[in-house]
Design an enzyme around this catalytic site. Structure first.
Site, short mmCIF file in Angstrom:
data_model
loop_
_atom_site.label_atom_id
_atom_site.label_comp_id
_atom_site.label_asym_id
_atom_site.label_seq_id
_atom_site.Cartn_x
_atom_site.Cartn_y
_atom_site.Cartn_z
N ASP A 28 36.33 61.69 19.52
CA ASP A 28 37.29 60.84 19.06
C ASP A 28 36.56 60.45 17.81
OD1 ASP A 28 39.36 59.24 18.62
OD2 ASP A 28 38.25 57.63 19.03
N ASP A 30 38.01 57.24 15.00
CA ASP A 30 38.05 55.90 15.07
C ASP A 30 37.46 55.03 15.99
OD1 ASP A 30 39.51 55.20 12.06
OD2 ASP A 30 40.72 57.13 12.97
N ASP A 206 37.34 55.75 22.71
CA ASP A 206 37.17 54.07 22.75
C ASP A 206 38.51 53.64 23.27
OD1 ASP A 206 38.04 52.41 19.69
OD2 ASP A 206 38.55 54.64 20.02
#
Length: 252
Positions: A28, A30, A206
């Protein structure tokens, strides 16, 4: 008082016993490769990250991909010159190899009235923002936390009576995107072909949107991790990634 953040970030991390020759990294952007910022445009790429990613890609025989909710063009903007595969907008767009054309799913057009309503909603809440995508849009309320529940209610009302689009929660944001589009599908698409096929995927993210990617990685014999459950911060993960790329070269 002594600041122990750096020590904590660099020492608390899971053990990943997959050699680069057998690994495929699906990461991922961000909140994972970069820290979350007040707006999507204001993220900062830490010095040395590009070099780490290039070294990691070479160790893994090219099996490195960024799997993100952002459009591919934005990843190229923040990571210029980093030769990697990218799945953008949760898999709506895929570039499997550096320099390849971007393939995009054919999707229904987003109703213009929703965007008009979204613009009016953002205008009523200073600090909120609208992020447009080819296949949907995101309403961010990090700068206006009190607007979150109102945004959710409004967006759910727009989606009533149809099944082509879905509402998805994210960190201080709500996203409307086409039904059936998620990072799990992106992982499965990547793992079907070289250089990813036959390797064990390592998916790191996240957000709740990353859980689909984690589950898909685990189903094909890989592993998945989330920040902060497995790595305490994005910085801790970046430090671990650099360490892996530097010391595991002998495993290739």
């Amino acid at each position: 008082m002594t600041d122990t953040t750096a020590t904590r970030d660099t020492t608390v991390s899971p053990h990943i016993d997959i050699a680069p020759g057998h690994a495929a990294f699906l990461l991922d952007f961000d909140g994972t490769l970069v820290d979350i910022a007040p707006t999507p445009d204001s993220v900062v790429v830490e010095p040395g990250l590009a070099e780490t990613l290039i070294r990691l890609r070479d160790l893994c025989g090219g099996a490195l991909a960024i799997v993100t909710g952002r459009p591919i063009e934005q990843v190229d903007h923040f990571l210029p010159g980093v030769p990697t595969a990218v799945c953008g907008e949760h898999g709506v767009a895929i570039r499997r190899h550096p320099g390849d054309p971007i393939s995009r799913d054919t999707l229904l057009e987003l109703p213009p009235a929703w965007l008009m309503e979204a613009e009016r909603l953002v205008a009523a809440w200073p600090g909120a923002s609208l992020e447009r995508k080819r296949a949907g849009f995101v309403l961010h309320y990090r700068g206006a936390p009190e607007a979150g529940s109102l945004m959710e209610a409004a967006m759910r009302s727009w989606l009533e009576g149809q099944s082509a689009f879905e509402l998805h929660p994210a960190k201080m944001a709500w996203e409307i995107r086409p039904a059936g589009i998620d990072k799990g599908n992106a992982v499965r698409a990547l793992m079907e072909a070289a250089p990813f096929a036959g390797r064990r995927p390592i998916f790191v993210g996240d957000d709740v949107t990353d859980m689909d990617g984690i589950r898909a990685a685990e189903l094909v014999g890989g592993v998945g991790f989330r920040i902060p459950e497995d790595f305490p911060t994005p910085h801790a993960f970046r430090m671990w990634l650099r360490h892996y790329a530097e010391v595991r070269a002998w495993d290739v």
